[in-house]
Scaffold this active site. Structure first.
Site, PDB file in Angstrom:
ATOM      1  N   ASP A  49       0.839  -1.208   0.000  1.00 46.91           N
ATOM      2  CA  ASP A  49       0.000   0.000   0.000  1.00 46.91           C
ATOM      3  C   ASP A  49       0.871   1.254   0.000  1.00 46.91           C
ATOM      4  O   ASP A  49       0.346   2.377  -0.054  1.00 46.91           O
ATOM      5  CB  ASP A  49      -1.020  -0.011   1.139  1.00 46.91           C
ATOM      6  CG  ASP A  49      -0.387  -0.073   2.514  1.00 46.91           C
ATOM      7  OD1 ASP A  49       0.856  -0.180   2.605  1.00 46.91           O
ATOM      8  OD2 ASP A  49      -1.141  -0.020   3.513  1.00 46.91           O
ATOM      9  N   SER A  50       2.194   1.070  -0.014  1.00 50.71           N
ATOM     10  CA  SER A  50       3.105   2.187  -0.295  1.00 50.71           C
ATOM     11  C   SER A  50       2.772   2.820  -1.640  1.00 50.71           C
ATOM     12  O   SER A  50       3.209   3.926  -1.927  1.00 50.71           O
ATOM     13  CB  SER A  50       4.564   1.708  -0.276  1.00 50.71           C
ATOM     14  OG  SER A  50       4.726   0.560  -1.092  1.00 50.71           O
ATOM     15  N   ASP A  88      -0.865  -6.218   0.110  1.00 50.01           N
ATOM     16  CA  ASP A  88      -1.258  -5.558   1.357  1.00 50.01           C
ATOM     17  C   ASP A  88      -2.767  -5.443   1.481  1.00 50.01           C
ATOM     18  O   ASP A  88      -3.454  -5.067   0.519  1.00 50.01           O
ATOM     19  CB  ASP A  88      -0.697  -4.130   1.381  1.00 50.01           C
ATOM     20  CG  ASP A  88       0.579  -4.017   2.201  1.00 50.01           C
ATOM     21  OD1 ASP A  88       0.780  -4.854   3.102  1.00 50.01           O
ATOM     22  OD2 ASP A  88       1.358  -3.104   1.920  1.00 50.01           O
ATOM     23  N   LYS A 117      -0.973  -9.374   3.375  1.00 55.34           N
ATOM     24  CA  LYS A 117      -0.183  -8.834   4.494  1.00 55.34           C
ATOM     25  C   LYS A 117      -1.035  -7.853   5.274  1.00 55.34           C
ATOM     26  O   LYS A 117      -1.750  -7.044   4.675  1.00 55.34           O
ATOM     27  CB  LYS A 117       1.078  -8.134   3.975  1.00 55.34           C
ATOM     28  CG  LYS A 117       1.900  -7.454   5.078  1.00 55.34           C
ATOM     29  CD  LYS A 117       3.300  -7.110   4.643  1.00 55.34           C
ATOM     30  CE  LYS A 117       3.432  -5.826   3.891  1.00 55.34           C
ATOM     31  NZ  LYS A 117       3.008  -4.625   4.646  1.00 55.34           N
ATOM     32  N   GLU A 119      -0.978  -5.336   9.049  1.00 54.77           N
ATOM     33  CA  GLU A 119      -0.139  -4.730  10.076  1.00 54.77           C
ATOM     34  C   GLU A 119      -0.728  -4.953  11.464  1.00 54.77           C
ATOM     35  O   GLU A 119      -1.946  -4.830  11.635  1.00 54.77           O
ATOM     36  CB  GLU A 119      -0.014  -3.218   9.816  1.00 54.77           C
ATOM     37  CG  GLU A 119       0.643  -2.892   8.479  1.00 54.77           C
ATOM     38  CD  GLU A 119       0.766  -1.394   8.218  1.00 54.77           C
ATOM     39  OE1 GLU A 119       0.470  -0.583   9.128  1.00 54.77           O
ATOM     40  OE2 GLU A 119       1.159  -1.044   7.097  1.00 54.77           O
ATOM     41  N   GLU A 186       9.722  -3.936  10.204  1.00 53.00           N
ATOM     42  CA  GLU A 186      10.063  -2.626   9.627  1.00 53.00           C
ATOM     43  C   GLU A 186      10.638  -1.692  10.686  1.00 53.00           C
ATOM     44  O   GLU A 186      10.005  -1.455  11.740  1.00 53.00           O
ATOM     45  CB  GLU A 186       8.811  -1.998   8.986  1.00 53.00           C
ATOM     46  CG  GLU A 186       9.094  -0.619   8.406  1.00 53.00           C
ATOM     47  CD  GLU A 186       8.050  -0.116   7.426  1.00 53.00           C
ATOM     48  OE1 GLU A 186       7.083  -0.855   7.121  1.00 53.00           O
ATOM     49  OE2 GLU A 186       8.206   1.021   6.956  1.00 53.00           O
TER      50      GLU A 186
HETATM   51  O1  KIV Z   1       3.570  -1.048   1.584  1.00 50.59           O
HETATM   52  C1  KIV Z   1       4.738  -1.454   1.520  1.00 50.59           C
HETATM   53  O2  KIV Z   1       5.456  -1.251   0.542  1.00 50.59           O
HETATM   54  C2  KIV Z   1       5.252  -2.198   2.656  1.00 50.59           C
HETATM   55  C3  KIV Z   1       6.735  -2.379   2.742  1.00 50.59           C
HETATM   56  C4  KIV Z   1       7.355  -1.117   3.181  1.00 50.59           C
HETATM   57  C5  KIV Z   1       7.106  -3.516   3.609  1.00 50.59           C
HETATM   58  O3  KIV Z   1       4.524  -2.594   3.505  1.00 50.59           O
END
Ligand code: KIV
Length: 269
Positions: A49-50, A88, A117, A119, A186
């Protein structure tokens, strides 16, 4: 180059951990870059989600929607080749068990995710257990949690105080016990990440967590040196001094596999 590579599986990643072979993970958000990552020998592609920041130009990951994630995940899936595809779950897409399972199913069915993924630590156990019961593999994410950046008061190293370090370690243990298949760590001190990686069977993927994780991940745009703003300590620009994107990606994979990235100056003590 790597077209004949076998599919990367979770069992394969566990075998890599057992053999001491480092796992190269990188983010991608579209098909062209996914294909280049696969050619370079990346093991795990993360549709992070970056993308909210590096693709959409938002100032955090919080505005990213499930529809955004599905759109980019689907594009990546078309070109990901043998890489394991992790996607994510965006902010507010797993606030309840029911919502999490329904949204994760969409990431799998519509976005081609092979693993999702999310958090958080022990507070996420009900969601993680429900996802695993639904047959959806889960990657955990501890330490700096970008979706909680407001609560954490900014993008800061986590786990420097003993109490916080103990909490991260305990969370890693309960998540591993619950059956997550991968764990992103992280921005935590390298010795803490090393201890978690050594003591737990689940493969760890570090970003700003030192060289002793079982693998490394970077945001693609950071690795290419094109993310606007200040470059965090843990980022290396792999395009600097090289003449092409494929050369930068290959250099990243080689550096991860050789244990040359991150160096001590790219980690937190
Ligand atoms: O969203 C993302 O790119 C991430 C990485 C920084 C691990 O979660």
């Amino acid at each position: 180059m790597n077209e004949a590579r076998p599919e990367v599986t979770l069992a394969g990643l566990q075998a890599m951990k057992a053999a001491g072979e480092k796992i190269a993970c990188l983010t991608a958000y579209d098909a062209s870059f996914a294909a280049r990552l696969a050619e370079a020998g990346v093991d795990v592609v993360l549709v992070g989600d970056s993308l909210g920041m590096v693709v959409q130009g938002q100032d955090s990951t919080l505005p990213v929607s499930l529809a955004d994630m599905i759109y980019h995940a689907r594009a990546v899936a078309r070109a990901a080749g043998p890489m394991l595809r992790v996607v994510d779950m965006p902010h507010a897409s797993y606030a309840s068990v029911e919502q999490a399972v329904a949204n994760a199913r969409r990431l799998v069915e519509d976005g081609g995710a092979q693993m999702v993924k999310l958090e958080g630590g022990s507070e996420m156990l009900p969601v993680i257990r429900a996802l695993l019961a639904a047959g959806i593999p889960v990657c955990g994410h501890l330490g700096l949690l970008p979706q909680s950046v407001r609560r954490l008061g900014g993008y800061r190293v986590q786990g420097r105080e003993p109490e916080q370090a103990a909490r991260i370690r305990a969370d890693a243990e309960v998540l591993a016990e619950a059956g997550i298949g991968l764990l992103v760590l992280e921005c935590i001190p390298a010795p803490l990440a090393a201890a978690i990686s050594r003591d737990l069977a689940v493969p760890t993927i570090g970003i700003g967590a030192g060289a002793d994780c079982d693998g490394q991940v970077l945001v693609l745009h950071d690795l290419l040196g094109i993310t606007p703003g200040r470059r965090p300590r843990f980022v290396r620009d792999f395009l600097a001094g090289r003449d092409s994107v494929p050369a930068a990606l290959t250099a990243y994979v080689r550096a991860v596999k050789a244990g040359d990235f991150p160096g001590p100056e790219e980690a937190y003590a």
